[in-house]
Write a protein that holds these residues in place. Structure first.
Motif, PDB file in Angstrom:
ATOM      1  N   SER A 220       0.827  -1.214   0.000  1.00 54.55           N
ATOM      2  CA  SER A 220       0.000   0.000   0.000  1.00 54.55           C
ATOM      3  C   SER A 220       0.857   1.258   0.000  1.00 54.55           C
ATOM      4  CB  SER A 220      -0.902   0.024   1.244  1.00 54.55           C
ATOM      5  OG  SER A 220      -0.118   0.158   2.409  1.00 54.55           O
ATOM      6  N   GLY A 221       2.071   1.164   0.546  1.00 54.88           N
ATOM      7  CA  GLY A 221       2.920   2.347   0.638  1.00 54.88           C
ATOM      8  C   GLY A 221       2.468   3.320   1.706  1.00 54.88           C
ATOM      9  N   LEU A 222       1.553   2.904   2.571  1.00 53.40           N
ATOM     10  CA  LEU A 222       1.075   3.808   3.619  1.00 53.40           C
ATOM     11  C   LEU A 222       2.176   4.030   4.663  1.00 53.40           C
ATOM     12  CD1 LEU A 222      -2.502   2.318   4.161  1.00 53.40           C
ATOM     13  CD2 LEU A 222      -1.922   4.456   3.001  1.00 53.40           C
ATOM     14  N   PRO A 223       2.242   5.229   5.220  1.00 55.74           N
ATOM     15  CA  PRO A 223       3.292   5.511   6.212  1.00 55.74           C
ATOM     16  C   PRO A 223       2.931   4.960   7.585  1.00 55.74           C
ATOM     17  CG  PRO A 223       1.959   7.454   5.847  1.00 55.74           C
ATOM     18  CD  PRO A 223       1.400   6.392   4.948  1.00 55.74           C
ATOM     19  N   ILE A 224       2.860   3.663   7.679  1.00 57.25           N
ATOM     20  CA  ILE A 224       2.496   3.021   8.941  1.00 57.25           C
ATOM     21  C   ILE A 224       3.499   1.929   9.250  1.00 57.25           C
ATOM     22  CG2 ILE A 224       0.003   3.431   8.938  1.00 57.25           C
ATOM     23  CD1 ILE A 224      -0.371   0.899   7.413  1.00 57.25           C
ATOM     24  N   ARG A 225       3.545   1.552  10.483  1.00 53.21           N
ATOM     25  CA  ARG A 225       4.474   0.499  10.882  1.00 53.21           C
ATOM     26  C   ARG A 225       3.786  -0.854  10.785  1.00 53.21           C
ATOM     27  NH1 ARG A 225       8.583   3.203  12.862  1.00 53.21           N
ATOM     28  NH2 ARG A 225       8.207   5.140  13.996  1.00 53.21           N
ATOM     29  N   GLU A 226       4.519  -1.805  10.277  1.00 55.58           N
ATOM     30  CA  GLU A 226       3.951  -3.145  10.151  1.00 55.58           C
ATOM     31  C   GLU A 226       3.488  -3.671  11.509  1.00 55.58           C
ATOM     32  OE1 GLU A 226       6.687  -6.170   9.095  1.00 55.58           O
ATOM     33  OE2 GLU A 226       5.154  -7.697   9.235  1.00 55.58           O
ATOM     34  N   SER A 227       4.253  -3.337  12.536  1.00 55.77           N
ATOM     35  CA  SER A 227       3.931  -3.862  13.868  1.00 55.77           C
ATOM     36  C   SER A 227       2.566  -3.397  14.353  1.00 55.77           C
ATOM     37  CB  SER A 227       5.008  -3.430  14.869  1.00 55.77           C
ATOM     38  OG  SER A 227       5.162  -2.027  14.833  1.00 55.77           O
ATOM     39  N   GLU A 228       2.022  -2.364  13.727  1.00 55.67           N
ATOM     40  CA  GLU A 228       0.726  -1.874  14.154  1.00 55.67           C
ATOM     41  C   GLU A 228      -0.415  -2.375  13.265  1.00 55.67           C
ATOM     42  OE1 GLU A 228       2.166   2.273  16.213  1.00 55.67           O
ATOM     43  OE2 GLU A 228       0.949   2.359  14.399  1.00 55.67           O
ATOM     44  N   THR A 229      -0.095  -3.247  12.337  1.00 54.24           N
ATOM     45  CA  THR A 229      -1.141  -3.624  11.381  1.00 54.24           C
ATOM     46  C   THR A 229      -1.764  -4.985  11.667  1.00 54.24           C
ATOM     47  OG1 THR A 229       0.423  -4.643   9.878  1.00 54.24           O
ATOM     48  CG2 THR A 229      -0.061  -2.318   9.517  1.00 54.24           C
ATOM     49  N   PHE A 230      -1.183  -5.759  12.559  1.00 53.06           N
ATOM     50  CA  PHE A 230      -1.768  -7.085  12.786  1.00 53.06           C
ATOM     51  C   PHE A 230      -2.015  -7.312  14.268  1.00 53.06           C
ATOM     52  CE2 PHE A 230       2.631  -7.810  13.645  1.00 53.06           C
ATOM     53  CZ  PHE A 230       2.668  -8.817  14.579  1.00 53.06           C
ATOM     54  N   SER A 231      -2.891  -8.268  14.554  1.00 54.26           N
ATOM     55  CA  SER A 231      -3.230  -8.534  15.952  1.00 54.26           C
ATOM     56  C   SER A 231      -2.764  -9.903  16.432  1.00 54.26           C
ATOM     57  CB  SER A 231      -4.737  -8.394  16.159  1.00 54.26           C
ATOM     58  OG  SER A 231      -5.139  -7.097  15.807  1.00 54.26           O
ATOM     59  N   TYR A 232      -3.020 -10.929  15.649  1.00 55.74           N
ATOM     60  CA  TYR A 232      -2.539 -12.267  16.011  1.00 55.74           C
ATOM     61  C   TYR A 232      -1.671 -12.783  14.872  1.00 55.74           C
ATOM     62  CZ  TYR A 232      -6.255 -12.718  19.587  1.00 55.74           C
ATOM     63  OH  TYR A 232      -7.086 -12.552  20.664  1.00 55.74           O
ATOM     64  N   ALA A 233      -0.586 -13.463  15.235  1.00 56.97           N
ATOM     65  CA  ALA A 233       0.260 -14.097  14.218  1.00 56.97           C
ATOM     66  C   ALA A 233       0.622 -15.497  14.705  1.00 56.97           C
ATOM     67  CB  ALA A 233       1.529 -13.285  13.998  1.00 56.97           C
ATOM     68  N   PHE A 234       0.464 -16.469  13.832  1.00 60.89           N
ATOM     69  CA  PHE A 234       0.738 -17.860  14.193  1.00 60.89           C
ATOM     70  C   PHE A 234       1.680 -18.489  13.188  1.00 60.89           C
ATOM     71  CE2 PHE A 234      -3.576 -16.918  15.755  1.00 60.89           C
ATOM     72  CZ  PHE A 234      -3.351 -17.089  17.115  1.00 60.89           C
ATOM     73  N   PRO A 235       2.516 -19.405  13.631  1.00 60.48           N
ATOM     74  CA  PRO A 235       3.539 -19.948  12.737  1.00 60.48           C
ATOM     75  C   PRO A 235       3.032 -20.893  11.648  1.00 60.48           C
ATOM     76  CG  PRO A 235       3.717 -20.940  14.922  1.00 60.48           C
ATOM     77  CD  PRO A 235       2.703 -19.864  15.031  1.00 60.48           C
ATOM     78  N   ASP A 236       2.050 -21.707  11.943  1.00 61.40           N
ATOM     79  CA  ASP A 236       1.656 -22.722  10.956  1.00 61.40           C
ATOM     80  C   ASP A 236       0.657 -22.158   9.952  1.00 61.40           C
ATOM     81  OD1 ASP A 236       3.328 -24.403  12.242  1.00 61.40           O
ATOM     82  OD2 ASP A 236       1.766 -25.613  13.191  1.00 61.40           O
ATOM     83  N   ARG A 237       0.902 -22.456   8.682  1.00 65.79           N
ATOM     84  CA  ARG A 237       0.035 -21.925   7.621  1.00 65.79           C
ATOM     85  C   ARG A 237      -1.184 -22.829   7.460  1.00 65.79           C
ATOM     86  NH1 ARG A 237      -1.146 -21.631   2.193  1.00 65.79           N
ATOM     87  NH2 ARG A 237      -1.514 -19.497   1.528  1.00 65.79           N
ATOM     88  N   VAL A 238      -2.083 -22.692   8.414  1.00 65.75           N
ATOM     89  CA  VAL A 238      -3.316 -23.491   8.409  1.00 65.75           C
ATOM     90  C   VAL A 238      -4.462 -22.568   8.826  1.00 65.75           C
ATOM     91  CG1 VAL A 238      -2.195 -25.705   8.867  1.00 65.75           C
ATOM     92  CG2 VAL A 238      -2.847 -24.250  10.789  1.00 65.75           C
ATOM     93  N   VAL A 239      -5.646 -23.148   8.906  1.00 65.12           N
ATOM     94  CA  VAL A 239      -6.815 -22.395   9.367  1.00 65.12           C
ATOM     95  C   VAL A 239      -6.495 -21.726  10.721  1.00 65.12           C
ATOM     96  CG1 VAL A 239      -9.146 -22.740  10.289  1.00 65.12           C
ATOM     97  CG2 VAL A 239      -8.481 -23.837   8.139  1.00 65.12           C
ATOM     98  N   PRO A 240      -6.895 -20.471  10.904  1.00 65.67           N
ATOM     99  CA  PRO A 240      -6.512 -19.769  12.137  1.00 65.67           C
ATOM    100  C   PRO A 240      -6.835 -20.513  13.434  1.00 65.67           C
ATOM    101  CG  PRO A 240      -7.396 -18.198  10.563  1.00 65.67           C
ATOM    102  CD  PRO A 240      -7.549 -19.554   9.936  1.00 65.67           C
ATOM    103  N   TRP A 241      -8.006 -21.123  13.526  1.00 67.20           N
ATOM    104  CA  TRP A 241      -8.326 -21.853  14.763  1.00 67.20           C
ATOM    105  C   TRP A 241      -7.262 -22.913  15.047  1.00 67.20           C
ATOM    106  CZ3 TRP A 241     -12.291 -26.364  14.968  1.00 67.20           C
ATOM    107  CH2 TRP A 241     -12.335 -26.878  16.270  1.00 67.20           C
ATOM    108  N   MET A 242      -6.933 -23.700  14.042  1.00 65.24           N
ATOM    109  CA  MET A 242      -5.943 -24.760  14.227  1.00 65.24           C
ATOM    110  C   MET A 242      -4.560 -24.174  14.496  1.00 65.24           C
ATOM    111  SD  MET A 242      -7.301 -27.643  14.228  1.00 65.24           S
ATOM    112  CE  MET A 242      -8.848 -27.072  14.890  1.00 65.24           C
TER     113      MET A 242
END
Ligand SMILES: Nc1ncnc2c1ncn2[C@@H]1O[C@H](COP(=O)(O)OP(=O)(O)OP(=O)(O)O)[C@@H](O)[C@H]1O
Ligand SMILES: C[C@H](N)[C@H](N)CCCCCC(=O)O
Ligand SMILES: [Mg+2]
Length: 396
Positions: A220-242
């Motif tokens: 997007s090129g927006l002047p924002i920090r990546e650290s402020e753009t997400f709330s949960y991050a999980f290592p495995d690339r699967v459905v969020p619940w799992m």
């Protein structure tokens, strides 16, 4: 346990504060390599956790070691506490939903080693996820908040929830292109701030490609920090619940809803990048549609241009409407040479049968940077393409 008692001083992020803290227009766009060390320590800090985290210098926000045994909210991006207006003591499993939506919490947090036990728990039959979280319950999240339910309803007019007919259809790509286009339009009309938000992302690892939060900022090129753009991050690339369950965590829809309302109030346009599709589970009984409904946001559906997309798109529209959501448009993303005719036919059928406008037809533009480099060139190319390919007037 969630305590609603005391609003956290300084946590309320008003529009005024938001603008005041916005970097100057000529400030360098923060990349994944430019955050300060304080900003990198997202997990554990402030929670009194004794665990030390190694910060990943590549993505700079995910701990290298995922401490599966931790009970505190290590999986939650604590930087986003600024968006929270209520004191939250994290149980390590997320919080139960209010009122009749309260779900029986397991007596102890899921751990990887407990997977067998977790899966042997009784499964509720005929479960209808999105019926269980009526929009009125949003008012619970606003009790100590300056965002009332009524205002929350109005806020929906400046936010959009991006979803898709499948994982990998280009939701994050369209979200970043759209955010850039909306910011450009605001700049041309007296200014304003566009925000992007990735509530939940999975597959965030050292060796993995860029996470969606990074793509949203770089794309997007927006002047924002990546650290402020997400709330949960999980290592495995699967459905969020799992993905959450695999590290003994649980996503809290109520916290996300509260955070989303505050984010909506803090900017002029908010682009929310969903995960997987509307029916992708976020918890054992909530799906992505529940989050969009709790935020009362209209949904924009990203779909493939070719064969199969009519069926997938009509199903997604029907599911959205069944969940009480308002589908405001479809973007057919990534058409290649020779696909224009079938895409036009598909667009016509989607509009006819779903009664939702196709507001964008984006070509496949090869050469997306795999790493954090060369994004400015890519963005410039996209700016021209997207301004010709997206009908922003059809958006709220
Ligand atoms: N129109 C396009 N032109 C070129 N590349 C594209 C286009 N749309 C998407 N891509 C690329 O395709 C890949 C998948 O896109 P994207 O990450 O946006 O999908 P997604 O729907 O968000 O997937 P996920 O379900 O993993 O979140 C990315 O590498 C992205 O750069
Ligand atoms: C992993 C990917 N990036 C998405 N964010 C989550 C995937 C959800 C898949 C939903 C499904 O399997 O039907
Ligand atoms: Mg994505």
């Amino acid at each position: 346990m969630m305590t609603n008692a005391a609003p956290v001083s300084g946590r309320i992020w008003s529009k005024r504060r938001c603008n005041a803290s916005r970097p100057p227009a000529d400030a360098p766009i923060p990349t994944t390599n430019s955050a300060s060390s304080m900003e990198l320590l997202l997990f554990g800090i402030g929670l009194g956790s004794p665990l030390a985290y190694e910060v990943n210098r590549q993505t700079q926000f995910y701990p290298k070691k995922v401490p599966h045994e931790s009970k505190k909210g290590i999986y939650r991006n604590e930087i986003n506490r600024r968006f929270s207006t209520t004191a939250v003591e994290d149980s390590g499993r997320g919080d139960p939903l209010p009122s009749d939506a309260v779900e029986p919490a397991p007596s102890s947090g899921f751990r990887r080693a407990d997977a067998a036990q977790a899966s042997s728990e009784p499964v509720e039959k005929n479960f209808r996820p999105f019926r269980a979280i009526p929009f009125e319950s949003v008012s619970c999240y606003s009790e100590n908040n300056y965002v009332s339910t009524k205002e929350g309803g109005e806020l929906m007019n400046h936010g959009v929830f991006i979803t898709g007919t499948d994982a990998g259809v280009g939701m994050t790509h369209v979200a970043s292109v759209l955010a850039a286009a909306l910011q450009r339009r605001l700049d041309e009309n007296g200014g304003g701030r566009v925000g992007v938000w990735k509530p939940v992302q999975t597959g965030v690892r050292d060796e993995a490609p860029l996470p969606d939060s990074a793509k949203l900022v770089l794309g997007s090129g927006l002047p924002i920090r990546e650290s402020e753009t997400f709330s949960y991050a999980f290592p495995d690339r699967v459905v969020p619940w799992m993905a959450a369950q695999r590290i003994g965590a649980r996503i809290s829809i109520s916290q996300l809803a509260e955070e989303g309302l505050s984010r909506l109030a803090a900017c002029d346009r908010l682009v929310v990048d969903g995960a997987g599709g509307l029916a992708a589970p976020l918890t054992d009984r909530r799906v992505v549609a529940d989050l969009a409904a709790a935020l009362a946001l209209p949904v924009l559906i990203v779909a493939r241009p070719g064969i199969g997309t009519v069926n997938h798109t009509l199903l997604t529209v029907a599911y959205a409407r069944g969940a009480g959501l308002r589908p405001i448009g479809v973007v057919l993303n990534g058409y290649r040479d020779g696909q224009a005719d079938i895409m036009e036919e598909n667009a016509m059928m989607i509009e006819r049968f779903a009664d939702v406008p196709v507001i964008g037809k984006l070509p496949w533009l090869p050469g997306a940077p795999a790493s954090g480099d060369d994004w400015s060139t890519w963005r410039e190319r996209w700016a021209d393409v997207s301004s010709a390919s997206l009908d922003l007037d059809k958006l709220p």
